[in-house]
Design a protein around this motif. Sequence first.
Motif, PDB file in Angstrom:
ATOM      1  N   LYS A  19     -11.475   4.333   5.325  1.00 57.23           N
ATOM      2  CA  LYS A  19     -10.639   5.308   4.612  1.00 57.23           C
ATOM      3  C   LYS A  19     -11.312   6.670   4.562  1.00 57.23           C
ATOM      4  N   GLU A  22     -10.898   8.412   7.840  1.00 54.68           N
ATOM      5  CA  GLU A  22      -9.532   8.908   8.100  1.00 54.68           C
ATOM      6  C   GLU A  22      -9.195  10.091   7.199  1.00 54.68           C
ATOM      7  N   LYS A  59      -9.237   5.255  -9.776  1.00 55.13           N
ATOM      8  CA  LYS A  59     -10.376   5.590  -8.899  1.00 55.13           C
ATOM      9  C   LYS A  59     -10.599   7.109  -8.854  1.00 55.13           C
ATOM     10  N   ASP A  74      -7.439   6.896  -2.590  1.00 56.23           N
ATOM     11  CA  ASP A  74      -6.389   6.253  -1.806  1.00 56.23           C
ATOM     12  C   ASP A  74      -6.309   4.820  -2.280  1.00 56.23           C
ATOM     13  N   SER A  76      -4.155   1.511  -1.140  1.00 53.25           N
ATOM     14  CA  SER A  76      -3.226   1.174  -0.069  1.00 53.25           C
ATOM     15  C   SER A  76      -3.228  -0.322   0.152  1.00 53.25           C
ATOM     16  N   GLY A  77      -2.286  -0.780   0.968  1.00 53.29           N
ATOM     17  CA  GLY A  77      -2.243  -2.201   1.251  1.00 53.29           C
ATOM     18  C   GLY A  77      -1.100  -2.543   2.162  1.00 53.29           C
ATOM     19  N   THR A  91      -4.532  -6.549  -1.184  1.00 56.29           N
ATOM     20  CA  THR A  91      -4.835  -6.605   0.249  1.00 56.29           C
ATOM     21  C   THR A  91      -6.338  -6.707   0.529  1.00 56.29           C
ATOM     22  N   ALA A  92      -7.134  -5.903  -0.167  1.00 57.78           N
ATOM     23  CA  ALA A  92      -8.583  -5.950   0.071  1.00 57.78           C
ATOM     24  C   ALA A  92      -9.160  -7.272  -0.444  1.00 57.78           C
ATOM     25  N   TRP A 108     -12.241  -9.230   7.515  1.00 59.48           N
ATOM     26  CA  TRP A 108     -10.854  -8.854   7.826  1.00 59.48           C
ATOM     27  C   TRP A 108     -10.179  -9.870   8.713  1.00 59.48           C
ATOM     28  N   PHE A 132       2.694  -0.937   5.790  1.00 58.00           N
ATOM     29  CA  PHE A 132       1.498  -0.424   5.133  1.00 58.00           C
ATOM     30  C   PHE A 132       1.965   0.619   4.125  1.00 58.00           C
ATOM     31  N   GLY A 167      -9.675  -2.609   8.711  1.00 58.69           N
ATOM     32  CA  GLY A 167      -8.842  -3.541   7.936  1.00 58.69           C
ATOM     33  C   GLY A 167      -7.876  -4.335   8.801  1.00 58.69           C
ATOM     34  N   TYR A 168      -6.587  -4.294   8.449  1.00 60.79           N
ATOM     35  CA  TYR A 168      -5.568  -5.103   9.114  1.00 60.79           C
ATOM     36  C   TYR A 168      -4.954  -4.405  10.332  1.00 60.79           C
ATOM     37  N   ASP A 169      -5.542  -3.309  10.802  1.00 59.14           N
ATOM     38  CA  ASP A 169      -4.967  -2.571  11.934  1.00 59.14           C
ATOM     39  C   ASP A 169      -4.693  -3.432  13.173  1.00 59.14           C
ATOM     40  N   LYS A 189      -2.598   7.225  15.537  1.00 58.97           N
ATOM     41  CA  LYS A 189      -2.371   6.561  14.239  1.00 58.97           C
ATOM     42  C   LYS A 189      -2.086   7.613  13.170  1.00 58.97           C
ATOM     43  N   HIS A 194       0.984   5.530   7.216  1.00 59.21           N
ATOM     44  CA  HIS A 194       1.283   5.621   5.786  1.00 59.21           C
ATOM     45  C   HIS A 194       0.376   6.645   5.102  1.00 59.21           C
ATOM     46  N   ARG A 195      -0.905   6.668   5.521  1.00 56.20           N
ATOM     47  CA  ARG A 195      -1.873   7.586   4.901  1.00 56.20           C
ATOM     48  C   ARG A 195      -1.522   9.027   5.282  1.00 56.20           C
TER      49      ARG A 195
HETATM   50  P1  IMP Z   1      -7.882  -0.708  -1.587  1.00 58.52           P
HETATM   51  O1  IMP Z   1      -6.861   0.379  -1.536  1.00 58.52           O
HETATM   52  O2  IMP Z   1      -9.269  -0.187  -1.568  1.00 58.52           O
HETATM   53  O3  IMP Z   1      -7.606  -1.698  -2.648  1.00 58.52           O
HETATM   54  O4  IMP Z   1      -7.791  -1.499  -0.208  1.00 58.52           O
HETATM   55  C1  IMP Z   1      -6.650  -1.530   0.561  1.00 58.52           C
HETATM   56  C2  IMP Z   1      -6.856  -2.392   1.766  1.00 58.52           C
HETATM   57  O5  IMP Z   1      -5.641  -2.324   2.529  1.00 58.52           O
HETATM   58  C3  IMP Z   1      -7.924  -1.896   2.714  1.00 58.52           C
HETATM   59  O6  IMP Z   1      -9.190  -2.374   2.412  1.00 58.52           O
HETATM   60  C4  IMP Z   1      -7.413  -2.411   4.058  1.00 58.52           C
HETATM   61  O7  IMP Z   1      -7.750  -3.725   4.267  1.00 58.52           O
HETATM   62  C5  IMP Z   1      -5.912  -2.344   3.900  1.00 58.52           C
HETATM   63  N1  IMP Z   1      -5.460  -1.106   4.510  1.00 58.52           N
HETATM   64  C6  IMP Z   1      -5.055   0.028   3.885  1.00 58.52           C
HETATM   65  N2  IMP Z   1      -4.767   0.984   4.784  1.00 58.52           N
HETATM   66  C7  IMP Z   1      -5.010   0.438   5.984  1.00 58.52           C
HETATM   67  C8  IMP Z   1      -4.928   0.959   7.304  1.00 58.52           C
HETATM   68  O8  IMP Z   1      -4.607   2.130   7.562  1.00 58.52           O
HETATM   69  N3  IMP Z   1      -5.251   0.085   8.266  1.00 58.52           N
HETATM   70  C9  IMP Z   1      -5.627  -1.189   8.042  1.00 58.52           C
HETATM   71  N4  IMP Z   1      -5.756  -1.707   6.850  1.00 58.52           N
HETATM   72  C10 IMP Z   1      -5.436  -0.891   5.815  1.00 58.52           C
END
Ligand code: IMP
Length: 207
Positions: A19, A22, A59, A74, A76-77, A91-92, A108, A132, A167-169, A189, A194-195
């Motif tokens: 993150k 990016e 955060k 950020d 995300s999930g 997700t994490a 992952w 995402f 992550g899940y890319d 990307k 989403h980001r």
């Molecule tokens: P958190 O926001 O730190 O709780 O973690 C969100 C998790 O979602 C990340 O650790 C990734 O596993 C997954 N994730 C979020 N954005 C992306 C992405 O752009 N690519 C792949 N995995 C993502």
Amino acid sequence: MTRKLIPGRLVIASHNEGKVREITALLGPYGVAPVSAGALGLPEPEETGTTFAQNAALKALASATASGLPALADDSGLEVAALGGRPGVYTADWAERQWFEGEKGRDWYMAMGKVEGLLCEIGPDVDRSAAFVCTLCLAWPDGETALFEGRAEGSLVWPPRGTMGFGYDPVFLPHGAELTFAEMAPEAKHAISHRAEAFNKLVAALF
Ligand code: IMP
């Protein structure tokens, strides 16, 4: 009117290297000097919220108040339609594993396999749609916050493909694309993620 962000130092309130990489690239053209929470030695707060927005805000506020600088977080999930939106905010956590006593790490491939296993249990014709989701929160040291959301729609492939991203890319195939997020160059990307969508909203409001 939304308060503007003055060019200067900005904390990226994340300890996730993917993150941070990016967000640093996305901030490139905007005259801010990003420094990560990890590099400043700021503590990583527990993500106790039940929504992306709550976790992003906690955060960002933790880093902004500890550093005295504006901070961008950020949360995300991945939301999988056939799993009722899971893993979502967890997700994490789905990647968390106990490597040996007391030491936690993230795996992952295990997490992607968990999602795939649940889809397989549903059956061969399962809906493989997923999205995402990203919520960005900018917090100022005085406690003011601004939230921005982005979403990337797609489907899940198996086996995982590609070695870029994080992550899940490797299992995420965006709608209309032939390459997974992990097979695409970072710029490709960033054009559709989403980001990036959340980030474009932030730029429009704050710069
Ligand atoms: P958190 O926001 O730190 O709780 O973690 C969100 C998790 O979602 C990340 O650790 C990734 O596993 C997954 N994730 C979020 N954005 C992306 C992405 O752009 N690519 C792949 N995995 C993502």
